[in-house]
Motif scaffolding. Structure first.
Motif, short mmCIF file in Angstrom:
data_model
loop_
_atom_site.label_atom_id
_atom_site.label_comp_id
_atom_site.label_asym_id
_atom_site.label_seq_id
_atom_site.Cartn_x
_atom_site.Cartn_y
_atom_site.Cartn_z
N ARG A 195 73.77 60.97 59.26
CA ARG A 195 72.34 61.18 58.98
C ARG A 195 71.53 61.11 60.27
O ARG A 195 71.89 60.39 61.19
CB ARG A 195 71.83 60.10 58.02
N LYS A 196 70.42 61.82 60.31
CA LYS A 196 69.55 61.76 61.48
C LYS A 196 69.01 60.35 61.68
O LYS A 196 68.80 59.93 62.81
CB LYS A 196 68.38 62.74 61.35
N SER A 197 68.85 59.61 60.59
CA SER A 197 68.33 58.24 60.69
C SER A 197 69.34 57.30 61.36
O SER A 197 68.98 56.21 61.80
CB SER A 197 67.96 57.70 59.32
N ALA A 198 70.60 57.74 61.47
CA ALA A 198 71.64 56.92 62.11
C ALA A 198 71.68 57.13 63.62
O ALA A 198 72.41 56.46 64.33
CB ALA A 198 73.00 57.22 61.50
N VAL A 199 70.90 58.09 64.11
CA VAL A 199 70.89 58.44 65.54
C VAL A 199 69.57 57.99 66.16
O VAL A 199 68.50 58.25 65.60
CB VAL A 199 71.07 59.96 65.73
N SER A 200 69.65 57.32 67.30
CA SER A 200 68.43 56.91 67.99
C SER A 200 68.62 57.01 69.50
O SER A 200 69.74 56.91 70.00
CB SER A 200 68.03 55.48 67.60
N LEU B 266 70.57 57.62 76.82
CA LEU B 266 71.61 56.90 76.09
C LEU B 266 71.28 57.02 74.62
O LEU B 266 70.18 56.65 74.19
CB LEU B 266 71.66 55.43 76.51
N VAL B 267 72.20 57.59 73.86
CA VAL B 267 71.99 57.83 72.44
C VAL B 267 72.92 56.94 71.63
O VAL B 267 74.12 56.89 71.89
CB VAL B 267 72.23 59.32 72.10
N ARG B 268 72.36 56.24 70.67
CA ARG B 268 73.12 55.32 69.82
C ARG B 268 73.37 56.00 68.48
O ARG B 268 72.46 56.56 67.87
CB ARG B 268 72.30 54.04 69.64
N ILE B 269 74.61 55.93 68.02
CA ILE B 269 75.00 56.51 66.75
C ILE B 269 75.58 55.40 65.87
O ILE B 269 76.60 54.81 66.22
CB ILE B 269 76.03 57.64 66.94
#
Length: 84
Positions: A58-63, A74-77
Motif C-alpha cells: 500500500r502507498k500508506s506503507a511507504v514513507s 531514504l525510503v522506508r517500506i
C-alpha cells in the motif's frame, strides 16, 4: 499475531523525466525516474506510488525517511508478515 518489519532503501530521484520508472541501480541504490516536477510535493507523491507498485504494498506503507527536498532519499517500506 501480525509482526511489522521495515526495509529502508536509498533512492536517487530524477524528476522531469520522459517516463516514470523505478529500477535497481546497483550498489544498494535504486533509481526513480519521475515525470513530475519537484513542485508542491508532486515528485515525492509519484515516488511513493512507484515504490508501492514495485514492492506490491500500500502507498500508506511507504514513507520518505530523509531527503524529502533533495535528489538522494531514504525510503522506508513497511512489510507486514503474518506469524501464526
Amino acid at each position: 499475531m501480525k509482526q511489522s518489519t521495515a526495509i529502508v532503501i536509498q533512492v536517487k530521484v530524477k524528476p522531469n523525466s520522459r517516463i516514470s520508472a523505478f529500477e535497481h541501480a546497483g550498489g544498494g541504490t535504486w533509481l526513480a525516474r519521475l515525470r513530475s516536477a519537484p513542485i508542491d510535493g508532486k515528485a515525492n507523491e509519484e515516488l511513493i506510488a512507484l515504490v508501492a507498485d514495485h514492492f506490491q504494498c500500500r502507498k500508506s506503507a511507504v514513507s520518505i525517511k530523509s531527503g524529502a527536498s533533495g535528489r538522494m532519499k531514504l525510503v522506508r517500506i513497511e512489510e507486514r508478515s503474518r506469524q501464526g
